[in-house]
Motif scaffolding. Structure first.
Motif, short mmCIF file in Angstrom:
data_model
loop_
_atom_site.label_atom_id
_atom_site.label_comp_id
_atom_site.label_asym_id
_atom_site.label_seq_id
_atom_site.Cartn_x
_atom_site.Cartn_y
_atom_site.Cartn_z
N SER A 1 0.88 -1.29 -0.07
CA SER A 1 -0.03 -0.10 0.09
C SER A 1 0.94 1.34 -0.02
N GLU B 1 -10.28 0.91 -8.47
CA GLU B 1 -9.20 1.45 -8.72
C GLU B 1 -7.98 1.10 -7.44
N LYS C 1 -1.27 -5.14 -8.22
CA LYS C 1 -0.19 -4.82 -9.26
C LYS C 1 1.03 -5.06 -8.29
N THR C 2 0.90 -5.07 -7.10
CA THR C 2 2.06 -5.24 -6.11
C THR C 2 2.01 -6.58 -5.58
N ASN D 1 -7.26 -2.62 -8.02
CA ASN D 1 -6.02 -2.91 -9.31
C ASN D 1 -4.77 -2.54 -8.76
N ARG D 2 -4.51 -1.24 -8.16
CA ARG D 2 -3.31 -0.74 -7.59
C ARG D 2 -2.73 -1.96 -6.68
N ASP E 1 -7.55 0.81 2.16
CA ASP E 1 -7.00 -0.08 1.23
C ASP E 1 -7.03 -1.39 1.71
#
Length: 208
Positions: free
Chosen positions: A7, A127, A134-135, A130-131, A69
């Motif tokens: 995060s 949003e 990606k990690t 997906n963020r 998050d």
């Protein structure tokens, strides 16, 4: 296998993690850390997501963006919760999780309901999810070994503090004794406390 997510809504970034299934969730419950914050969809089956705080931090120290998050990640990893709007996510410190005999694998309750917090998630934020995805990375940690290593380090730190405390006490006692001796010496050296063999010419012997 454990999934880790970064995060980056704060600096430095923080890590969120969750087990692959209910059996790994069980291990996370058993070998969690006192610094861990646990997240779950309220009254609905979901993944168990964790945030590990730094020693000394509390829930009040966690930024709201990080909480969101974690809550979005929990919702996205709930089969039913992911389809629902206005979902409550509950979160609390790991040491508030209560596990008793007869509970299903991965199931928990709480020792103190007053220490459980909630966040209402109106709908999934693609949003955010997906963020975080990606990690995403996979690891195979040894939960027990990590917890035992953490506890050993804590014990060593406590012993060092006790040892340092004793050394400070010894130094303080030594300082007090030195001050006491100095005060005693100064008292002896005062003129009114001093004596002399000189008697100002008064000779007690008489000569004929």
């Amino acid at each position: 296998m454990v999934f880790y997510f970064t995060s980056n809504v704060v600096q430095p970034p923080v890590t969120l993690f969750m087990g692959l299934d209910k059996y790994e969730n069980e291990d996370l419950i058993k070998w969690g850390w006192p610094e861990d914050v646990w997240f779950h969809v309220d009254k609905v089956s979901s993944a168990h997501v964790y945030l590990r705080l730094n020693p000394g931090q509390t829930l009040d120290d966690v930024p709201s963006a990080v909480i969101e998050d974690a809550c979005q990640l929990v919702k996205a990893n709930s089969i039913n919760g992911n389809k629902m709007n206005n979902v409550d996510i509950v979160y609390t410190m790991w040491d508030n999780l209560k596990k008793t005999q007869g509970m299903d694998v991965g199931q928990v309750s709480f020792y103190r309901d007053k220490d459980v917090r909630k966040m209402r998630i109106e709908k999934r934020s693609n949003e955010i999810v997906n963020r975080l995805n990606k990690t995403k990375r996979e690891e195979h940690p040894d939960f027990r070994a990590e917890r035992e290593k953490r506890d050993a380090a804590e014990r060593a730190e406590k012993k060092a503090k006790v040892r340092d405390g004793r050394e400070r006490e010894k130094e303080e006692e030594k300082r007090r004794l030195e001050e006491k001796e100095l005060r005693s010496y100064n008292s002896l050296m005062k003129s009114e406390n001093m004596t002399s063999n000189y008697d100002a010419g008064n000779d007690s012997d008489e000569f004929m």
